[in-house]
Design a protein around this motif. Sequence first.
Motif, PDB file in Angstrom:
ATOM      1  N   LYS A 174      -9.852   6.214   5.601  1.00  0.00           N
ATOM      2  CA  LYS A 174     -10.184   5.009   4.839  1.00  0.00           C
ATOM      3  C   LYS A 174      -9.397   4.937   3.539  1.00  0.00           C
ATOM      4  CE  LYS A 174     -14.825   4.970   6.691  1.00  0.00           C
ATOM      5  NZ  LYS A 174     -16.205   5.297   6.433  1.00  0.00           N
ATOM      6  N   LEU A 175      -9.463   6.043   2.762  1.00  0.00           N
ATOM      7  CA  LEU A 175      -8.901   5.992   1.418  1.00  0.00           C
ATOM      8  C   LEU A 175      -8.056   7.217   1.066  1.00  0.00           C
ATOM      9  CD1 LEU A 175      -9.027   4.198  -1.149  1.00  0.00           C
ATOM     10  CD2 LEU A 175     -10.924   5.627  -1.908  1.00  0.00           C
ATOM     11  N   SER A 176      -8.374   8.381   1.634  1.00  0.00           N
ATOM     12  CA  SER A 176      -7.717   9.604   1.160  1.00  0.00           C
ATOM     13  C   SER A 176      -7.082  10.401   2.299  1.00  0.00           C
ATOM     14  CB  SER A 176      -8.714  10.488   0.409  1.00  0.00           C
ATOM     15  OG  SER A 176      -9.712  10.957   1.286  1.00  0.00           O
ATOM     16  N   MET A 177      -6.158  11.265   1.873  1.00  0.00           N
ATOM     17  CA  MET A 177      -5.418  12.109   2.801  1.00  0.00           C
ATOM     18  C   MET A 177      -4.994  13.351   2.026  1.00  0.00           C
ATOM     19  SD  MET A 177      -2.146  10.819   5.039  1.00  0.00           S
ATOM     20  CE  MET A 177      -3.129   9.477   5.710  1.00  0.00           C
ATOM     21  N   GLN A 178      -4.731  14.427   2.749  1.00  0.00           N
ATOM     22  CA  GLN A 178      -4.235  15.641   2.112  1.00  0.00           C
ATOM     23  C   GLN A 178      -2.923  16.055   2.772  1.00  0.00           C
ATOM     24  OE1 GLN A 178      -5.888  19.924   2.417  1.00  0.00           O
ATOM     25  NE2 GLN A 178      -6.885  18.997   0.630  1.00  0.00           N
ATOM     26  N   ARG A 179      -1.975  16.470   1.937  1.00  0.00           N
ATOM     27  CA  ARG A 179      -0.689  16.978   2.410  1.00  0.00           C
ATOM     28  C   ARG A 179      -0.524  18.394   1.877  1.00  0.00           C
ATOM     29  NH1 ARG A 179       3.909  15.344   4.570  1.00  0.00           N
ATOM     30  NH2 ARG A 179       3.472  13.115   4.536  1.00  0.00           N
ATOM     31  N   ARG A 180      -0.065  19.307   2.756  1.00  0.00           N
ATOM     32  CA  ARG A 180       0.188  20.694   2.376  1.00  0.00           C
ATOM     33  C   ARG A 180       1.670  21.003   2.500  1.00  0.00           C
ATOM     34  NH1 ARG A 180      -4.252  24.574   1.927  1.00  0.00           N
ATOM     35  NH2 ARG A 180      -6.121  23.330   2.182  1.00  0.00           N
ATOM     36  N   PHE A 181       2.099  22.010   1.738  1.00  0.00           N
ATOM     37  CA  PHE A 181       3.498  22.441   1.717  1.00  0.00           C
ATOM     38  C   PHE A 181       3.548  23.961   1.743  1.00  0.00           C
ATOM     39  CE2 PHE A 181       2.998  18.586  -0.760  1.00  0.00           C
ATOM     40  CZ  PHE A 181       3.990  17.749  -0.271  1.00  0.00           C
TER      41      PHE A 181
ATOM     42  N   ARG B  46      -8.349   0.464   0.626  1.00  0.00           N
ATOM     43  CA  ARG B  46      -8.475   1.011   1.980  1.00  0.00           C
ATOM     44  C   ARG B  46      -7.089   1.089   2.634  1.00  0.00           C
ATOM     45  NH1 ARG B  46     -12.914   1.396   5.444  1.00  0.00           N
ATOM     46  NH2 ARG B  46     -12.304   1.550   7.624  1.00  0.00           N
ATOM     47  N   MET B  47      -6.890   2.145   3.437  1.00  0.00           N
ATOM     48  CA  MET B  47      -5.630   2.292   4.171  1.00  0.00           C
ATOM     49  C   MET B  47      -5.481   1.161   5.178  1.00  0.00           C
ATOM     50  SD  MET B  47      -5.294   6.258   5.269  1.00  0.00           S
ATOM     51  CE  MET B  47      -6.240   7.456   4.361  1.00  0.00           C
ATOM     52  N   PRO B  48      -4.289   0.601   5.283  1.00  0.00           N
ATOM     53  CA  PRO B  48      -4.061  -0.409   6.316  1.00  0.00           C
ATOM     54  C   PRO B  48      -4.020   0.244   7.700  1.00  0.00           C
ATOM     55  CG  PRO B  48      -2.024   0.051   5.150  1.00  0.00           C
ATOM     56  CD  PRO B  48      -3.104   0.820   4.454  1.00  0.00           C
ATOM     57  N   PRO B  49      -4.213  -0.524   8.759  1.00  0.00           N
ATOM     58  CA  PRO B  49      -4.189   0.047  10.118  1.00  0.00           C
ATOM     59  C   PRO B  49      -2.907   0.810  10.432  1.00  0.00           C
ATOM     60  CG  PRO B  49      -4.962  -2.224  10.172  1.00  0.00           C
ATOM     61  CD  PRO B  49      -4.511  -1.940   8.757  1.00  0.00           C
TER      62      PRO B  49
ATOM     63  N   ARG C 280       0.849  -1.193   0.000  1.00  0.00           N
ATOM     64  CA  ARG C 280       0.000   0.000   0.000  1.00  0.00           C
ATOM     65  C   ARG C 280       0.885   1.244   0.000  1.00  0.00           C
ATOM     66  NH1 ARG C 280      -3.033  -3.613  -0.399  1.00  0.00           N
ATOM     67  NH2 ARG C 280      -5.118  -3.877   0.432  1.00  0.00           N
ATOM     68  N   ALA C 281       0.365   2.310  -0.574  1.00  0.00           N
ATOM     69  CA  ALA C 281       1.068   3.600  -0.572  1.00  0.00           C
ATOM     70  C   ALA C 281       0.041   4.697  -0.794  1.00  0.00           C
ATOM     71  CB  ALA C 281       2.129   3.639  -1.661  1.00  0.00           C
ATOM     72  N   MET C 282       0.422   5.900  -0.405  1.00  0.00           N
ATOM     73  CA  MET C 282      -0.401   7.068  -0.688  1.00  0.00           C
ATOM     74  C   MET C 282       0.131   7.691  -1.977  1.00  0.00           C
ATOM     75  SD  MET C 282      -2.557   6.846   1.722  1.00  0.00           S
ATOM     76  CE  MET C 282      -3.525   8.307   1.351  1.00  0.00           C
ATOM     77  N   ALA C 283      -0.714   7.731  -3.003  1.00  0.00           N
ATOM     78  CA  ALA C 283      -0.326   8.258  -4.314  1.00  0.00           C
ATOM     79  C   ALA C 283      -1.042   9.585  -4.562  1.00  0.00           C
ATOM     80  CB  ALA C 283      -0.691   7.251  -5.404  1.00  0.00           C
TER      81      ALA C 283
ATOM     82  N   ILE D 207      -3.329   3.410  -2.477  1.00  0.00           N
ATOM     83  CA  ILE D 207      -3.364   2.423  -3.561  1.00  0.00           C
ATOM     84  C   ILE D 207      -2.695   1.125  -3.120  1.00  0.00           C
ATOM     85  CG2 ILE D 207      -3.401   4.132  -5.419  1.00  0.00           C
ATOM     86  CD1 ILE D 207      -0.337   3.340  -5.822  1.00  0.00           C
ATOM     87  N   GLU D 208      -3.097   0.063  -3.776  1.00  0.00           N
ATOM     88  CA  GLU D 208      -2.398  -1.216  -3.680  1.00  0.00           C
ATOM     89  C   GLU D 208      -1.256  -1.122  -4.686  1.00  0.00           C
ATOM     90  OE1 GLU D 208      -4.114  -5.592  -3.442  1.00  0.00           O
ATOM     91  OE2 GLU D 208      -4.352  -4.715  -5.449  1.00  0.00           O
TER      92      GLU D 208
END
Length: 159
Positions: free
Chosen positions: A102-109, A139-142, A69-72, A130-131
């Motif tokens: 669950k599925l999404s996240m936001q990153r700011r810079f 879904r995000m892993p724990p 899994r990774a955040m893309a 993503i897988e």
Amino acid sequence: MDATNINNRVEINWDFPQPFTLQRIPNHQDIDGLNHTNNAVYVQWCEMIGWAHSEFLGLSLTDYKRLDRAMAIRQAEYDYLLPSTLGEKLILATWLTDSDEKLSMQRRFQLVRESDHAVIFRARWNLVCIEISSGKARRMPPEFSQKDVPALTVATIAT
């Protein structure tokens, strides 16, 4: 110059509290034909600090591969506000600012010139879990919730 976490050394009016920061100093390879730091360099720096912050929180590339899994990046916005030049000391900050857990996240810079605290650049990434093996949203892993969610910053961006 090597990037180092400098959270406690400089007083800056950040967009969000408690940034994860790295110092950057544009070198000759970063400068374009207009004698400014090339816009693509800022994007590379965002990727660099994103990985550094993730590792700081306890999730490395090795962990992502193990979890499959990774955040893309699903969407990215970059606001180039002022130029930076060769040798200027800059401070790049990042935060995780939102997640549905669950599925999404936001990153700011936010990129700030150290000498006068002028904001050079801001960016926002909307990320999706993503897988890695399939590239499909999953879904995000724990482990993500345990490491990333406690680091979320909830604040209104400064104007």
